[in-house]
Scaffold this active site. Sequence first.
Site, PDB file in Angstrom:
ATOM      1  N   GLU A 196      46.360  74.839  12.523  1.00 23.52           N
ATOM      2  CA  GLU A 196      45.156  75.043  13.781  1.00 23.52           C
ATOM      3  C   GLU A 196      46.619  75.514  14.669  1.00 23.52           C
ATOM      4  OE1 GLU A 196      43.437  71.607  15.358  1.00 23.52           O
ATOM      5  OE2 GLU A 196      41.653  71.154  14.027  1.00 23.52           O
ATOM      6  N   GLU A 319      38.425  71.218   7.310  1.00 21.23           N
ATOM      7  CA  GLU A 319      38.260  70.202   8.586  1.00 21.23           C
ATOM      8  C   GLU A 319      36.571  70.232   8.824  1.00 21.23           C
ATOM      9  OE1 GLU A 319      40.709  68.814  11.420  1.00 21.23           O
ATOM     10  OE2 GLU A 319      43.159  69.591  10.528  1.00 21.23           O
TER      11      GLU A 319
END
Length: 515
Positions: A196, A319
Amino acid sequence: MKKAILITFLITLCNQASFAQNETTVLTIKNNADAPTIDKNIYGHFAEHLGRCIYGGFFVGDTSKIPNTKGVRNDIVAALKDLKIPNLRWPGGCFADTYHWKDGIGPQEQRPTIVNKWWGGVTEDNSFGTHDFLNMCELLGAEPYLSGNVGSGTVQELSDWVQYTNFSGKSPMSDLRKKNGRTEPWKVKFWGIGNEAWGCGGNMTAEYYAGEYRKFATFMSDWENTGGITRIASGSNSADYNWTEVLMKNIPLNMLGGVGVHHYAVIDWGKKGDDRNFTEEGYFKTMQSALKMEELVTKHSAIMDKYDPEKKVAMIVDEWGGWYEVEQGTNPGFLYQQNTMRDAVLAGATLNIFNNHADRVRMANLAQCVNVLQAVILTDKAKMITTPTYSVMKLYSVHQDAKLLPLSFQSPLYTFKGESLPAVSASASKDKNGAVHISLVNVDAKNKNKIEIDVKDLGVKTFTGMIITSAKLQDYNSFDTPNKIVPTVFKGFENKKGKLEITIPPFSVVVLEGK
């Protein structure tokens, strides 16, 4: 007169609604020789140093009275092996970009402590580190997927980690590994370069991260092991298509093994809704967010196709899952939530999407494995239970490394307060032994759905089925009733001269097997 007209209108409306509910969905399955194989790694999992996922979940220490192997719970290992877990991502998540791997090697009593700034502000003693994780993956028979520190780490640090885990010759890092008790390398294949990067991994722009990726990837090499390593870029946040565009445009394909995508099924990030005491509206909005995965995969794939028409670079949804408010009375930073029939439907529908896009989606990681978010396993001290999501993953494991059978159908609609979603989700495959598996999900919270499938050309004679269902959407397995929701034999179908006629109950998941 007006009253009579109104009554007639209402009768007509009811008849139309009844017809819609009893309408049969015709599903066509194609034997396509060019169809891709469904990569087993789509059924991967994720273990972050977050809440009770590692400590109190996987890892209890070798002095615990809970049966363990070098501190790792035997019951969890057995459950995940039964799930045929193909890979496990670690150590994060946001934690990855604050994790320095050398803190987690050597004698445990000499390892430094850190504070987990992301999740609960708890002290991390580093008692579970590289050796513990990679040895656990060997117990599981799963490929490790290591998420490297780009946010606060260095190129040298990540390059050293590759050498430490993978190099069998003489080098500073392989000598250190041997000093710490491991002679042979683990040969780790999957490596994430940051996590991220657009957020907790550094708040970078896509352009800046593409440059950082190229730099880190350049110094990560493995000439010794067959196939080398797969380097995976920190991918987009849900529908950030520009992120994928920039990465595909600016990173040479020979440096890029995979591009990530993260997407959580969330009602509203400000108010995510209760994990078990939710309404039909909460269920509908969660599924609305979950089914957006079809659009995300399609649009990100189209961008990747522009730069990689041969589909050499994998899309890796590392994810995904449902995210709700934590269970009442638990630490808000530990992300512990209950797992209901809503999660079973969400998992089944999402995995169908991945299966159907197996030409590009070649790895995915459910968040997370134990005690965090949409977990497949929950623990309470010595107790351990599996969740409805575990049951879905277990039934769907038949698709791992099977050849996709493309299908087409027009789904009926599940309508709530004027909004609609596709009510039926499906995917199909044929395994190496010739067995055909068809996974079906009825997303509709109230109505059963009828499905017809012509199976004459599939080369199978008989079908059996299993179903995951319950009386209420809010039902879940608890430590007092651990088997409330488990797969049971499904008999709601008939094979009439090569045509399967199936009736699938509301909010249920079915897997049919033909041999």
